[in-house]
Write a protein that holds these residues in place. Sequence first.
Motif, PDB file in Angstrom:
ATOM      1  N   CYS A 174      -1.978   4.941  -1.354  1.00 47.90           N
ATOM      2  CA  CYS A 174      -0.716   4.380  -0.856  1.00 47.90           C
ATOM      3  C   CYS A 174       0.151   5.479  -0.233  1.00 47.90           C
ATOM      4  CB  CYS A 174       0.027   3.739  -2.021  1.00 47.90           C
ATOM      5  SG  CYS A 174       1.619   3.031  -1.564  1.00 47.90           S
ATOM      6  N   HIS A 228       3.195   5.684  -0.324  1.00 47.67           N
ATOM      7  CA  HIS A 228       4.381   5.918  -1.148  1.00 47.67           C
ATOM      8  C   HIS A 228       4.103   7.039  -2.158  1.00 47.67           C
ATOM      9  CE1 HIS A 228       7.416   4.315  -4.325  1.00 47.67           C
ATOM     10  NE2 HIS A 228       7.948   5.283  -3.598  1.00 47.67           N
ATOM     11  N   LEU A 229       3.295   6.754  -3.177  1.00 50.56           N
ATOM     12  CA  LEU A 229       3.080   7.743  -4.238  1.00 50.56           C
ATOM     13  C   LEU A 229       1.599   7.886  -4.623  1.00 50.56           C
ATOM     14  CD1 LEU A 229       6.146   7.016  -6.552  1.00 50.56           C
ATOM     15  CD2 LEU A 229       5.801   8.980  -5.058  1.00 50.56           C
ATOM     16  N   GLU A 271      -1.001   5.968  -4.997  1.00 53.29           N
ATOM     17  CA  GLU A 271      -1.738   5.049  -5.871  1.00 53.29           C
ATOM     18  C   GLU A 271      -2.901   4.455  -5.074  1.00 53.29           C
ATOM     19  OE1 GLU A 271      -1.344   3.895  -9.115  1.00 53.29           O
ATOM     20  OE2 GLU A 271       0.062   5.547  -9.367  1.00 53.29           O
ATOM     21  N   CYS A 299       0.781  -3.034  -2.193  1.00 49.78           N
ATOM     22  CA  CYS A 299       0.418  -2.054  -3.215  1.00 49.78           C
ATOM     23  C   CYS A 299       0.880  -2.591  -4.569  1.00 49.78           C
ATOM     24  CB  CYS A 299       1.068  -0.709  -2.915  1.00 49.78           C
ATOM     25  SG  CYS A 299       0.755   0.537  -4.202  1.00 49.78           S
ATOM     26  N   LYS A 315       1.664  -1.047  -7.235  1.00 49.73           N
ATOM     27  CA  LYS A 315       2.534  -0.218  -8.065  1.00 49.73           C
ATOM     28  C   LYS A 315       4.030  -0.531  -7.883  1.00 49.73           C
ATOM     29  CE  LYS A 315       2.754   3.223 -10.983  1.00 49.73           C
ATOM     30  NZ  LYS A 315       2.088   3.232 -12.267  1.00 49.73           N
ATOM     31  N   HIS A 316       4.492  -0.453  -6.639  1.00 47.07           N
ATOM     32  CA  HIS A 316       5.918  -0.717  -6.386  1.00 47.07           C
ATOM     33  C   HIS A 316       6.108  -1.771  -5.294  1.00 47.07           C
ATOM     34  CE1 HIS A 316       5.587   3.592  -7.682  1.00 47.07           C
ATOM     35  NE2 HIS A 316       6.367   3.101  -8.622  1.00 47.07           N
ATOM     36  N   LEU A 317       5.025  -2.469  -4.992  1.00 46.05           N
ATOM     37  CA  LEU A 317       5.061  -3.642  -4.106  1.00 46.05           C
ATOM     38  C   LEU A 317       5.458  -3.337  -2.668  1.00 46.05           C
ATOM     39  CD1 LEU A 317       6.571  -6.213  -6.626  1.00 46.05           C
ATOM     40  CD2 LEU A 317       4.176  -5.592  -6.241  1.00 46.05           C
ATOM     41  N   TRP A 318       5.187  -2.124  -2.209  1.00 41.94           N
ATOM     42  CA  TRP A 318       5.304  -1.900  -0.770  1.00 41.94           C
ATOM     43  C   TRP A 318       4.288  -2.810  -0.083  1.00 41.94           C
ATOM     44  CZ3 TRP A 318       6.117   3.710   1.385  1.00 41.94           C
ATOM     45  CH2 TRP A 318       7.315   4.227   0.874  1.00 41.94           C
TER      46      TRP A 318
HETATM   47  S1  FES Z   1       2.711   3.815  -4.992  1.00 41.53           S
HETATM   48 FE1  FES Z   1       2.340   2.146  -3.675  1.00 41.53          FE
HETATM   49  S2  FES Z   1       4.245   1.200  -3.527  1.00 41.53           S
HETATM   50 FE2  FES Z   1       4.648   2.903  -4.753  1.00 41.53          FE
END
Ligand code: FES
Length: 109
Positions: free
Chosen positions: A43, A45-46, A48, A62, A64-67
């Motif tokens: 991802c 973002h972070l 994942e 995603c 994890k944080h729904l991006w």
């Molecule tokens: S790690 Fe994918 S939305 Fe945060």
Amino acid sequence: MPWKKVCSLNELEQNQIMEFDVDGTPVAVVRGDNQTVVIPPMCPHLEEPLCQGICDGQTLTCHKHLWQWNLKTGEPLGLAQKPLKRYDSKVEGELLFALIDQEILYDYE
Ligand code: FES
């Protein structure tokens, strides 16, 4: 730069996301509605794994944080703040190919 075989489309169910290794480069393949895309597996973002995400055919989310992203364009939707990078890809018969000369990485700050 040569096209590299990623997988056979038969290996994925509709809306499934799977990781593959293409000559040492990890990629994820997302099989959506009338489109199959080849993306970096993590991802933006972070970091994942996106293979744990959800595809509804048009959108990738995603876990994890729904991006979310538009699968066709890679454009960020909703909470997402970065686009989804993709490898150029094409389908020939049942085989999926991608142009992978170097691994696409995100800038994690
Ligand atoms: S790690 Fe994918 S939305 Fe945060």
